[in-house]
Write a protein that holds these residues in place. Structure first.
Motif, PDB file in Angstrom:
ATOM      1  N   ILE A 148      -6.293   4.582  -0.379  1.00 43.58           N
ATOM      2  CA  ILE A 148      -6.559   5.090   0.775  1.00 43.58           C
ATOM      3  C   ILE A 148      -5.279   6.019   1.094  1.00 43.58           C
ATOM      4  O   ILE A 148      -4.336   4.954   0.805  1.00 43.58           O
ATOM      5  CB  ILE A 148      -7.206   4.507   1.651  1.00 43.58           C
ATOM      6  N   GLU A 160      -6.250  12.598  -6.895  1.00 47.35           N
ATOM      7  CA  GLU A 160      -6.876  11.063  -6.137  1.00 47.35           C
ATOM      8  C   GLU A 160      -5.826  11.508  -4.948  1.00 47.35           C
ATOM      9  O   GLU A 160      -5.895  11.253  -4.021  1.00 47.35           O
ATOM     10  CB  GLU A 160      -6.831  10.316  -7.318  1.00 47.35           C
ATOM     11  N   SER A 203     -15.393   5.289   2.739  1.00 46.53           N
ATOM     12  CA  SER A 203     -15.591   4.139   1.951  1.00 46.53           C
ATOM     13  C   SER A 203     -16.804   2.891   2.456  1.00 46.53           C
ATOM     14  O   SER A 203     -17.081   2.170   1.202  1.00 46.53           O
ATOM     15  CB  SER A 203     -14.108   3.909   1.214  1.00 46.53           C
ATOM     16  N   GLN A 218      -9.816   0.077  -4.218  1.00 40.61           N
ATOM     17  CA  GLN A 218      -9.646   2.067  -3.828  1.00 40.61           C
ATOM     18  C   GLN A 218      -8.625   2.398  -3.352  1.00 40.61           C
ATOM     19  O   GLN A 218      -8.152   1.762  -2.140  1.00 40.61           O
ATOM     20  CB  GLN A 218     -11.005   2.413  -2.644  1.00 40.61           C
ATOM     21  N   ARG A 233     -11.673   9.522  -5.231  1.00 39.98           N
ATOM     22  CA  ARG A 233     -11.740   8.049  -5.107  1.00 39.98           C
ATOM     23  C   ARG A 233     -11.810   7.119  -6.323  1.00 39.98           C
ATOM     24  O   ARG A 233     -13.205   8.074  -7.327  1.00 39.98           O
ATOM     25  CB  ARG A 233     -12.667   7.917  -3.939  1.00 39.98           C
ATOM     26  N   ILE A 239     -14.716  13.106  -2.959  1.00 37.46           N
ATOM     27  CA  ILE A 239     -14.381  12.687  -1.514  1.00 37.46           C
ATOM     28  C   ILE A 239     -15.568  13.888  -0.471  1.00 37.46           C
ATOM     29  O   ILE A 239     -14.493  14.452  -0.450  1.00 37.46           O
ATOM     30  CB  ILE A 239     -13.299  12.721  -0.878  1.00 37.46           C
ATOM     31  N   GLU A 256     -10.465   7.146   4.976  1.00 40.49           N
ATOM     32  CA  GLU A 256     -10.787   7.163   3.910  1.00 40.49           C
ATOM     33  C   GLU A 256     -11.415   5.718   3.702  1.00 40.49           C
ATOM     34  O   GLU A 256     -12.136   5.561   3.354  1.00 40.49           O
ATOM     35  CB  GLU A 256      -9.394   7.624   2.891  1.00 40.49           C
ATOM     36  N   TYR A 264     -14.868   7.949 -11.236  1.00 41.48           N
ATOM     37  CA  TYR A 264     -14.846   8.583 -10.162  1.00 41.48           C
ATOM     38  C   TYR A 264     -15.807   9.224  -9.334  1.00 41.48           C
ATOM     39  O   TYR A 264     -16.618   9.606  -9.667  1.00 41.48           O
ATOM     40  CB  TYR A 264     -13.771   9.743 -10.888  1.00 41.48           C
TER      41      TYR A 264
END
Length: 301
Positions: free
Chosen positions: A208, A283, A217, A206, A289, A299, A213, A296
């Motif tokens: 970040i 992203e 997550s 992922q 994310r 956020i 973040e 996908y």
């Protein structure tokens, strides 16, 4: 203070419970120092030995902000040059317990230049190895020890990595153990970020940009009992998006669990390459994310 070397076996109460769950866990761990219980949040931070100044700054900021927002945090790394030692130094700077997982016996330190950090870590954390006293730092040991770094952690963060290197080995172990894997993106021309970009592009890690973040997550609660928001000005960013990017974002906002890229291609009737490119742009701006499996997710603010 002098610390004796102790031995932990999987049936011992002190043996880290996360590592105990791994199918190829060490049959014994040699430990030295004040190893924390690691029942809170454990983050492994690794990366290239040839870290850039940007990589060291990202590492320091990540540990600083995790420490400021989380209770019971432990930082794990491998004690090597570059990102590893930057993670340990940041943990020591901000008063966070840190664990060095070493590829040799605990009667020595490699590289020796990090002996001061190792001694400081034993005061608030410690040293861990599966190798008995007298074992030298053979090349193969480093790849083998990477499974312990991944196995000890809730989340593994790759800050900088070349296309080949020990960090990607740690990433493979993290995925094998069902650990959450994160990576910081870099420019396509940055050799030390090519490995991170590859993990993100293949939906293995992922993306970040910061600790907020990662906390979001992982669905961790901060010291004030609230989930950490991602600090982004969505309205301002929307003005800079293309009409199609805004359309993608709207669709993702309406899907709580996210959408697969193939479904977005079908819904929008746009080429896969175009959808993938615009999702990547969203992203990089911190608006969506990418999750493993081509999913996908928007956020939430």
């Amino acid at each position: 203070m002098t610390y004796p070397i102790r031995v932990w076996k999987p049936d011992d109460e002190d043996y880290p419970y996360r590592l105990r769950e791994c199918y190829d866990k060490p049959s014994q761990l040699f430990v030295k120092g004040n190893i924390p219980s690691m029942e809170g949040h454990v983050v492994a931070i690794v990366g290239t030995r040839h870290a850039t100044e940007r990589g060291r700054e990202l590492t320091n900021a990540l540990v600083r902000d995790l420490a400021a927002n989380l209770d019971s945090l432990t930082i794990v790394s491998g004690g090597a040059y570059g990102i590893d030692i930057a993670a340990h130094r940041a943990a020591l700077q901000y008063g966070v317990p840190t664990v060095m997982v070493l590829a040799h016996g605990l009667d020595k330190m490699y590289p020796y230049q990090h002996i001061n950090e190792a001694n400081a870590a034993m005061e608030n954390g410690g040293l861990v190895s599966e190798y008995p006293e007298g074992t030298e730092a053979f090349a193969g040991n480093f790849l083998q020890r990477n499974r312990i770094i991944a196995g000890l952690a809730d989340a593994v963060v790759i800050v900088e990595s070349k296309v080949r290197g020990g960090s990607l080995c740690t990433a493979r172990y993290a995925l094998d153990y069902n650990r959450e894997l994160f990576a910081f993106p870099g420019r396509p021309t940055d050799e030390t970020s090519l490995g991170c970009n590859l993990l993100i592009r293949r939906n293995k890690a992922q993306l970040i940009h910061n600790a907020a973040e990662l906390i979001e997550s992982m669905d961790w609660r901060t010291k004030n009992g609230k989930k950490q928001p991602v600090q982004l000005q969505l309205i301002d960013l929307m003005d800079d998006l293309t009409e199609f990017q805004r359309d993608l974002l709207t669709r993702l906002q309406q899907a709580e669990d996210g959408l697969h890229i193939n479904l977005l291609v079908q819904q929008t009737e746009r080429p896969y390459s175009e959808v993938s490119s615009d999702l990547t742009m969203l992203e990089l701006q911190g608006l969506v994310r990418s999750l493993p499996g081509g999913i996908y997710r928007f956020i939430a603010k």
